[in-house]
Design a protein around this motif. Sequence first.
Motif, mmCIF file in Angstrom:
data_model
loop_
_atom_site.group_PDB
_atom_site.id
_atom_site.type_symbol
_atom_site.label_atom_id
_atom_site.label_comp_id
_atom_site.label_asym_id
_atom_site.label_seq_id
_atom_site.Cartn_x
_atom_site.Cartn_y
_atom_site.Cartn_z
ATOM 1 N N ARG A 1 36.259 31.258 34.971
ATOM 2 C CA ARG A 1 37.247 31.829 35.900
ATOM 3 C C ARG A 1 36.996 31.332 37.324
ATOM 4 O O ARG A 1 37.928 31.009 38.056
ATOM 5 C CB ARG A 1 37.210 33.348 35.853
ATOM 6 N N ASP A 2 35.739 31.285 37.720
ATOM 7 C CA ASP A 2 35.406 30.772 39.049
ATOM 8 C C ASP A 2 35.811 29.307 39.183
ATOM 9 O O ASP A 2 36.334 28.895 40.221
ATOM 10 C CB ASP A 2 33.909 30.921 39.331
ATOM 11 N N SER A 3 35.594 28.519 38.146
ATOM 12 C CA SER A 3 35.983 27.110 38.172
ATOM 13 C C SER A 3 37.491 26.956 38.309
ATOM 14 O O SER A 3 37.970 26.073 39.035
ATOM 15 C CB SER A 3 35.507 26.399 36.891
ATOM 16 N N THR B 1 33.034 34.386 33.276
ATOM 17 C CA THR B 1 32.999 34.478 34.737
ATOM 18 C C THR B 1 32.902 33.088 35.364
ATOM 19 O O THR B 1 33.610 32.782 36.328
ATOM 20 C CB THR B 1 31.823 35.354 35.197
ATOM 21 N N ILE C 1 38.441 27.696 41.938
ATOM 22 C CA ILE C 1 38.059 26.585 42.816
ATOM 23 C C ILE C 1 39.050 25.432 42.665
ATOM 24 O O ILE C 1 39.516 24.863 43.657
ATOM 25 C CB ILE C 1 36.623 26.126 42.518
#
Length: 65
Positions: free
Chosen positions: A15-17, A12, A20
């Motif tokens: 994936r967020d990185s 998670t 961004i």
Amino acid sequence: MTELEQIERDITAVRDSILIAMRAPDVGSLYAAFKTRRQASLDLYRRDLAELVVKREDLRALTRH
């Protein structure tokens, strides 16, 4: 926390990185060095994500048997 739960959290986070980094402006006036660093970061995040997904699938397979 189990190893599988930790890997899920790591997936998670990576994936967020990626999201961004992909949302960073892609303006033609940005320095070439910045664009190169951003692409290198995306490549690294994607490689890390692929490794984590393989680990997760391996752990899931082990718990099924």
